[in-house]
Design a protein around this motif. Sequence first.
Motif, PDB file in Angstrom:
ATOM      1  N   THR A 166      51.825  -8.806 -79.431  1.00  0.00           N
ATOM      2  CA  THR A 166      51.300 -10.073 -80.234  1.00  0.00           C
ATOM      3  C   THR A 166      52.186 -11.361 -80.059  1.00  0.00           C
ATOM      4  N   ARG A 167      53.017 -11.217 -78.788  1.00  0.00           N
ATOM      5  CA  ARG A 167      53.763 -12.470 -78.574  1.00  0.00           C
ATOM      6  C   ARG A 167      52.962 -13.657 -78.260  1.00  0.00           C
ATOM      7  N   LYS A 168      52.990 -14.923 -78.801  1.00  0.00           N
ATOM      8  CA  LYS A 168      52.379 -15.933 -78.252  1.00  0.00           C
ATOM      9  C   LYS A 168      52.819 -16.438 -77.263  1.00  0.00           C
TER      10      LYS A 168
END
Length: 53
Positions: A11-13
């Motif tokens: 879920t890291r941007k």
Amino acid sequence: MSPQSSDKASTRKSSLNIYTVMLLLSFVALTTGSILLYMELGRYGAWPPWVIK
């Protein structure tokens, strides 16, 4: 590996890279040019020129 650490990686941007910045700058330039062209054409009257009001 714990389930929490693998969830963070998925879920890291993603960071803003140079290609995204160039895409945004070209969009702004094309939009500005289109607006200025429309304003410039408005100075010459009705379009097409053979239509008389």
